[in-house]
Motif scaffolding. Structure first.
Motif, PDB file in Angstrom:
ATOM      1  N   PRO A   1       0.809  -1.224   0.000  1.00 25.64           N
ATOM      2  CA  PRO A   1       0.000   0.000   0.000  1.00 25.64           C
ATOM      3  C   PRO A   1       0.838   1.269   0.000  1.00 25.64           C
ATOM      4  CG  PRO A   1      -0.995  -1.610   1.447  1.00 25.64           C
ATOM      5  CD  PRO A   1       0.311  -2.202   0.995  1.00 25.64           C
ATOM      6  N   ILE A   2       0.446   2.230  -0.814  1.00 27.27           N
ATOM      7  CA  ILE A   2       1.253   3.435  -1.002  1.00 27.27           C
ATOM      8  C   ILE A   2       1.107   4.384   0.189  1.00 27.27           C
ATOM      9  CG2 ILE A   2       1.137   3.207  -3.508  1.00 27.27           C
ATOM     10  CD1 ILE A   2      -0.874   5.486  -3.559  1.00 27.27           C
ATOM     11  N   PRO A   3       2.123   5.206   0.469  1.00 26.56           N
ATOM     12  CA  PRO A   3       2.096   6.107   1.613  1.00 26.56           C
ATOM     13  C   PRO A   3       1.477   7.466   1.282  1.00 26.56           C
ATOM     14  CG  PRO A   3       4.272   6.145   0.627  1.00 26.56           C
ATOM     15  CD  PRO A   3       3.453   5.170  -0.187  1.00 26.56           C
ATOM     16  N   TRP A   4       0.572   7.903   2.122  1.00 27.83           N
ATOM     17  CA  TRP A   4      -0.070   9.214   1.949  1.00 27.83           C
ATOM     18  C   TRP A   4       0.476  10.250   2.919  1.00 27.83           C
ATOM     19  CZ3 TRP A   4      -3.158   9.889  -2.184  1.00 27.83           C
ATOM     20  CH2 TRP A   4      -3.660   8.739  -2.818  1.00 27.83           C
ATOM     21  N   THR A   5       0.865   9.812   4.113  1.00 25.50           N
ATOM     22  CA  THR A   5       1.342  10.742   5.134  1.00 25.50           C
ATOM     23  C   THR A   5       2.736  10.334   5.591  1.00 25.50           C
ATOM     24  OG1 THR A   5       0.291   9.446   6.896  1.00 25.50           O
ATOM     25  CG2 THR A   5      -0.996  11.242   5.928  1.00 25.50           C
ATOM     26  N   VAL A   6       3.424  11.275   6.237  1.00 28.18           N
ATOM     27  CA  VAL A   6       4.791  11.038   6.692  1.00 28.18           C
ATOM     28  C   VAL A   6       4.829   9.989   7.798  1.00 28.18           C
ATOM     29  CG1 VAL A   6       6.794  12.108   7.802  1.00 28.18           C
ATOM     30  CG2 VAL A   6       5.562  13.331   5.994  1.00 28.18           C
ATOM     31  N   GLY A   7       3.815   9.988   8.669  1.00 28.92           N
ATOM     32  CA  GLY A   7       3.787   9.045   9.772  1.00 28.92           C
ATOM     33  C   GLY A   7       2.441   8.368   9.890  1.00 28.92           C
ATOM     34  N   GLY A   8       2.225   7.769  11.066  1.00 30.37           N
ATOM     35  CA  GLY A   8       0.966   7.063  11.291  1.00 30.37           C
ATOM     36  C   GLY A   8       1.126   5.572  11.142  1.00 30.37           C
ATOM     37  N   LEU A   9       0.085   4.843  11.582  1.00 26.81           N
ATOM     38  CA  LEU A   9       0.146   3.384  11.589  1.00 26.81           C
ATOM     39  C   LEU A   9       0.428   2.803  10.212  1.00 26.81           C
ATOM     40  CD1 LEU A   9      -0.246   0.745  13.191  1.00 26.81           C
ATOM     41  CD2 LEU A   9      -2.692   0.898  12.688  1.00 26.81           C
ATOM     42  N   SER A  10      -0.160   3.388   9.182  1.00 22.33           N
ATOM     43  CA  SER A  10       0.056   2.871   7.817  1.00 22.33           C
ATOM     44  C   SER A  10       0.309   4.011   6.835  1.00 22.33           C
ATOM     45  CB  SER A  10      -1.149   2.035   7.371  1.00 22.33           C
ATOM     46  OG  SER A  10      -2.319   2.834   7.341  1.00 22.33           O
ATOM     47  N   PHE A  11       0.952   5.064   7.335  1.00 23.03           N
ATOM     48  CA  PHE A  11       1.300   6.204   6.484  1.00 23.03           C
ATOM     49  C   PHE A  11       0.087   6.745   5.731  1.00 23.03           C
ATOM     50  CE2 PHE A  11       5.133   3.554   6.865  1.00 23.03           C
ATOM     51  CZ  PHE A  11       6.009   4.456   7.455  1.00 23.03           C
ATOM     52  N   GLY A  12      -1.047   6.798   6.433  1.00 23.21           N
ATOM     53  CA  GLY A  12      -2.247   7.388   5.849  1.00 23.21           C
ATOM     54  C   GLY A  12      -3.058   6.474   4.970  1.00 23.21           C
ATOM     55  N   PHE A  13      -2.603   5.224   4.795  1.00 26.33           N
ATOM     56  CA  PHE A  13      -3.365   4.278   3.974  1.00 26.33           C
ATOM     57  C   PHE A  13      -4.711   3.961   4.617  1.00 26.33           C
ATOM     58  CE2 PHE A  13      -4.282  -0.348   3.377  1.00 26.33           C
ATOM     59  CZ  PHE A  13      -4.721  -0.286   2.064  1.00 26.33           C
ATOM     60  N   GLY A  14      -4.716   3.773   5.945  1.00 25.12           N
ATOM     61  CA  GLY A  14      -5.937   3.473   6.673  1.00 25.12           C
ATOM     62  C   GLY A  14      -5.649   3.432   8.160  1.00 25.12           C
ATOM     63  N   SER A  15      -6.682   3.322   8.939  1.00 24.48           N
ATOM     64  CA  SER A  15      -6.516   3.381  10.397  1.00 24.48           C
ATOM     65  C   SER A  15      -6.163   2.047  11.025  1.00 24.48           C
ATOM     66  CB  SER A  15      -7.800   3.923  11.030  1.00 24.48           C
ATOM     67  OG  SER A  15      -8.905   3.063  10.751  1.00 24.48           O
ATOM     68  N   GLY A  16      -6.186   0.977  10.241  1.00 20.49           N
ATOM     69  CA  GLY A  16      -5.979  -0.353  10.811  1.00 20.49           C
ATOM     70  C   GLY A  16      -4.769  -1.086  10.283  1.00 20.49           C
ATOM     71  N   GLY A  17      -3.733  -0.372   9.870  1.00 22.37           N
ATOM     72  CA  GLY A  17      -2.563  -1.030   9.314  1.00 22.37           C
ATOM     73  C   GLY A  17      -2.765  -1.381   7.855  1.00 22.37           C
ATOM     74  N   SER A  18      -1.878  -2.201   7.290  1.00 18.42           N
ATOM     75  CA  SER A  18      -1.964  -2.557   5.875  1.00 18.42           C
ATOM     76  C   SER A  18      -1.688  -4.039   5.683  1.00 18.42           C
ATOM     77  CB  SER A  18      -0.966  -1.742   5.050  1.00 18.42           C
ATOM     78  OG  SER A  18       0.369  -2.014   5.433  1.00 18.42           O
ATOM     79  N   HIS A  19      -2.339  -4.613   4.688  1.00 20.93           N
ATOM     80  CA  HIS A  19      -2.258  -6.061   4.483  1.00 20.93           C
ATOM     81  C   HIS A  19      -0.872  -6.523   4.075  1.00 20.93           C
ATOM     82  CE1 HIS A  19      -2.518  -6.009  -0.042  1.00 20.93           C
ATOM     83  NE2 HIS A  19      -2.960  -4.803   0.231  1.00 20.93           N
ATOM     84  N   LEU A  20      -0.087  -5.658   3.461  1.00 20.62           N
ATOM     85  CA  LEU A  20       1.328  -5.921   3.199  1.00 20.62           C
ATOM     86  C   LEU A  20       2.124  -4.877   3.984  1.00 20.62           C
ATOM     87  CD1 LEU A  20       1.239  -6.640  -0.641  1.00 20.62           C
ATOM     88  CD2 LEU A  20       1.907  -8.274   1.127  1.00 20.62           C
ATOM     89  N   LEU A  21       3.172  -5.313   4.659  1.00 21.23           N
ATOM     90  CA  LEU A  21       3.898  -4.442   5.579  1.00 21.23           C
ATOM     91  C   LEU A  21       4.646  -3.333   4.830  1.00 21.23           C
ATOM     92  CD1 LEU A  21       5.334  -7.115   8.047  1.00 21.23           C
ATOM     93  CD2 LEU A  21       3.298  -5.698   8.308  1.00 21.23           C
TER      94      LEU A  21
ATOM     95  N   LYS B   1       9.807   1.327   7.085  1.00 21.93           N
ATOM     96  CA  LYS B   1       9.938   2.586   7.811  1.00 21.93           C
ATOM     97  C   LYS B   1      10.278   3.745   6.883  1.00 21.93           C
ATOM     98  CE  LYS B   1      11.333   0.431  12.184  1.00 21.93           C
ATOM     99  NZ  LYS B   1      12.411   0.312  13.211  1.00 21.93           N
ATOM    100  N   TRP B   2      10.979   3.466   5.799  1.00 23.63           N
ATOM    101  CA  TRP B   2      11.417   4.542   4.902  1.00 23.63           C
ATOM    102  C   TRP B   2      10.305   5.083   4.023  1.00 23.63           C
ATOM    103  CZ3 TRP B   2      10.638   2.746  -0.016  1.00 23.63           C
ATOM    104  CH2 TRP B   2      10.782   1.377  -0.270  1.00 23.63           C
ATOM    105  N   PHE B   3       9.109   4.493   4.092  1.00 23.03           N
ATOM    106  CA  PHE B   3       8.007   4.909   3.224  1.00 23.03           C
ATOM    107  C   PHE B   3       7.585   6.353   3.461  1.00 23.03           C
ATOM    108  CE2 PHE B   3       4.859   1.963   0.869  1.00 23.03           C
ATOM    109  CZ  PHE B   3       5.879   1.511   0.048  1.00 23.03           C
ATOM    110  N   GLY B   4       7.669   6.826   4.703  1.00 25.21           N
ATOM    111  CA  GLY B   4       7.185   8.167   5.002  1.00 25.21           C
ATOM    112  C   GLY B   4       7.847   9.254   4.187  1.00 25.21           C
ATOM    113  N   GLY B   5       9.131   9.070   3.873  1.00 23.12           N
ATOM    114  CA  GLY B   5       9.848  10.063   3.083  1.00 23.12           C
ATOM    115  C   GLY B   5       9.386  10.147   1.641  1.00 23.12           C
ATOM    116  N   TYR B   6       8.672   9.101   1.174  1.00 26.53           N
ATOM    117  CA  TYR B   6       8.144   9.078  -0.188  1.00 26.53           C
ATOM    118  C   TYR B   6       6.667   9.488  -0.238  1.00 26.53           C
ATOM    119  CZ  TYR B   6      12.282   6.519  -1.860  1.00 26.53           C
ATOM    120  OH  TYR B   6      13.555   6.160  -2.205  1.00 26.53           O
ATOM    121  N   SER B   7       6.073   9.801   0.891  1.00 28.08           N
ATOM    122  CA  SER B   7       4.631  10.007   0.965  1.00 28.08           C
ATOM    123  C   SER B   7       4.191  11.253   0.218  1.00 28.08           C
ATOM    124  CB  SER B   7       4.190  10.112   2.422  1.00 28.08           C
ATOM    125  OG  SER B   7       4.717  11.284   3.019  1.00 28.08           O
ATOM    126  N   VAL B   8       2.890  11.279  -0.069  1.00 28.25           N
ATOM    127  CA  VAL B   8       2.296  12.454  -0.705  1.00 28.25           C
ATOM    128  C   VAL B   8       2.518  13.680   0.176  1.00 28.25           C
ATOM    129  CG1 VAL B   8       0.133  13.497  -1.487  1.00 28.25           C
ATOM    130  CG2 VAL B   8       0.581  11.066  -1.934  1.00 28.25           C
TER     131      VAL B   8
END
Length: 543
Positions: free
Chosen positions: A426-446, A449-456
């Motif tokens: 799942p793609i990152p929308w926010t810099v932080g958060g449980l799933s970088f803004g993808f959703g409030s309950g985590g993501s089905h594929l992990l 940590k470096w995803f936040g720097g690529y977020s929208v």
């Protein structure tokens, strides 16, 4: 620059920029860790700001997810985990209000093993009409009818409780349909009308070259089967001439609508065979994966572009250009891999990224080349297909733990192939958060940590970000893209330079040293210029 409007032009697809959404990994609205239709609806403003012309939506049908949704239980329903038919209607309306078309995936080669037809077939005796919709054969005791391999590894045959075998060219949960059967043909025509009536604008046809098969006895052995790229209609399973009769029927249905519904074939066939899938009385367009498979080299890119523009001109279609999708290693990673003599890394094979460190990826180089590649691609005549997250410069996630992998290629190969999960995180929308803004309950594929720097969120305010580059490029392209021709400007052997109607120029430096730019205004560049020089691995547009 012209404004963007939803058009009824029958040829809208010829120069369209299409954005692929893998729905389970785009946006999660209900916090169950799985992306869904309402999640996509919530991100329509983002898609509108990006500047795309159409969304290609990967399968959203009821499915056990044996193959990421390409095992379909019901072609005219929505997986309840993703939403409802009402949600699809809302998505169509939201996209159309944003002047964006919708293309949906259709999977005609096989159903899932939970499809009503296959359930009926298994409950019916041998030789019953219910089994005729699929490909059932007798074997030799515990031996299958032939030694053919499936695409995902292992035998292409699975045995039923009563001893018969059924063909599955992919996972065992994906039994192949018998396209000689009139009910199969009629049912898919009904499916085309069902979605077209709901406002869907086009269809992406999964493994379009696989529908017709020759299972006459004796079946040839796996060792004697020709390579698909060299079979020219003679392979018993792929690219048989009879498939085009099916697509002529489809085209008649698609042409009942105003504008006619578009279609694009996923057909892994020689370039000379691709034209029939893209013919006006067939699907109209076919994917060209040649740039996806090409090394980052001047000669390879020029050859691919010349050949495919010539083919499109011959059959009256338009070419497609693509670097990434849900089946291959993200190209920002591929372009950072060391040169591989086999060509397989550049061929997009996800399973070659066996873990997060092998082979070593030059992330900076890969992103620089990916940015240069997209500007080159968007300057070409034809339609461009983007994959979700590439506008963020996302890298492949190579470090997924084995316990989190979902791709059947990994399991059927007993771990020898890593599979395609690394490009489906799942793609990152926010810099932080449980799933970088993808959703409030985590993501089905992990997500790493470096995803936040690529977020929208991280890229929104950065004019030099990859997201900003895509937005600028799509806006500029809309004002400049016209016609189906280009003119080469020959110079050095490592600079790909061409002009388009209206004086638009695209220049890509594949070499190691900077090169002089022509005396013209620079509209956009994929990276910083060095005065009046174009650095290595950089593309510039001029006018």
């Amino acid at each position: 620059m012209t404004s963007k409007q939803l058009t009824n032009d029958a040829d809208w697809w010829r120069q369209a920029v299409v954005y692929q959404i893998y729905p389970r990994s785009f946006a999660d609205s209900d916090g169950d860790g799985l992306g869904d239709l309402q999640g996509i609806v919530s991100r329509v403003p983002y898609l509108e700001a990006l500047g795309i012309d159409a969304v290609w939506l990967s399968p959203f049908y009821p499915s056990a997810l044996a193959d990421g949704g390409y095992d379909v239980d019901d072609y005219r329903a929505v997986d309840p985990r993703l939403g409802t038919l009402a949600d699809i209607d809302q998505l169509v309306d939201a996209l159309h209000a944003a002047n964006i078309k919708l293309i949906v995936d259709i999977v005609p080669n096989h159903t899932s093993d939970r499809h009503a037809w296959f359930t009926e077939a298994l409950a019916a005796p041998k030789g019953s009409p219910a089994r005729e919709r699929y490909i059932f054969r007798e074997g030799d005791g515990d031996q299958p009818p032939s030694d053919w391999d499936s695409v995902f590894g292992g035998s292409a045959w699975a045995q039923t409780a009563d001893g018969q075998w059924y063909l599955h060219m992919f996972a065992a949960e994906q039994p192949d349909l018998n396209w000689e059967h009139p009910e199969v043909r009629a049912d898919f025509l009904q499916t085309l009308r069902f979605w077209s009536d709901r406002g869907v604008d086009g269809f992406r046809v999964d493994v379009a070259h696989a529908l017709m098969k020759d299972l006459s006895e004796p079946m040839p052995s796996q060792a004697t089967l020709p390579r698909v790229s060299e079979s020219y209609g003679l392979h018993p399973l792929w690219d048989r001439d009879g498939v085009h009769e099916i697509y002529r029927e489809w085209r008649q249905v698609l042409n009942e609508y105003d504008p006619p519904r578009s279609a694009v074939a996923e057909a892994f066939v020689p370039a000379s065979r691709r034209a029939r899938y893209a013919s006006a009385d067939g699907l109209g367009q076919a994917f060209n994966f040649d740039l996806l498979q090409a090394d980052w080299e001047y000669d390879k890119f020029r050859q691919v572009i010349e050949e495919n523009l010539a083919l499109a001109d011959q059959n009256g279609s338009s070419s497609t250009w693509v670097f990434s999708n849900h089946d291959v290693v993200r190209h920002a990673t591929r372009y950072g891999l060391p040169k591989d003599p086999s060509g397989l890394w550049q061929d997009g094979k996800a399973w070659l990224l066996s873990n997060g460190t092998e082979p070593t990826v030059d992330v900076e180089l890969g992103l620089r080349r990916a940015r240069a590649a997209v500007l080159l691609m968007l300057a070409l005549p034809g339609s461009a297909y983007l994959y979700q997250g590439e506008e963020l410069g996302l890298q492949e996630v190579g470090e997924l733990p084995a316990a989190n992998l979902q791709d059947p290629a990994y399991f059927r190969s007993k771990g020898a192939e890593k599979g395609r999960d690394g490009c489906r995180v799942p793609i990152p929308w926010t810099v932080g958060g449980l799933s970088f803004g993808f959703g409030s309950g985590g993501s089905h594929l992990l997500q790493p940590k470096w995803f936040g720097g690529y977020s929208v969120e991280a890229q929104e305010g950065d004019v030099s970000s990859t997201l900003s580059l895509y937005r600028k490029a799509l806006a500029v392209r809309r004002g400049l893209q016209t016609g189906n021709s280009l003119t080469w400007v020959d110079g050095t052997d490592w600079v790909l330079h061409f002009t388009r109607p209206g004086g638009w120029q695209s220049i890509t430096n594949f070499g190691v040293a900077p090169v002089e730019l022509p005396d013209a205004a620079v509209v956009l560049s994929s990276g910083p210029l060095e005065g009046d020089k174009l650095p290595s691995d950089t593309t510039a547009w001029l006018i």
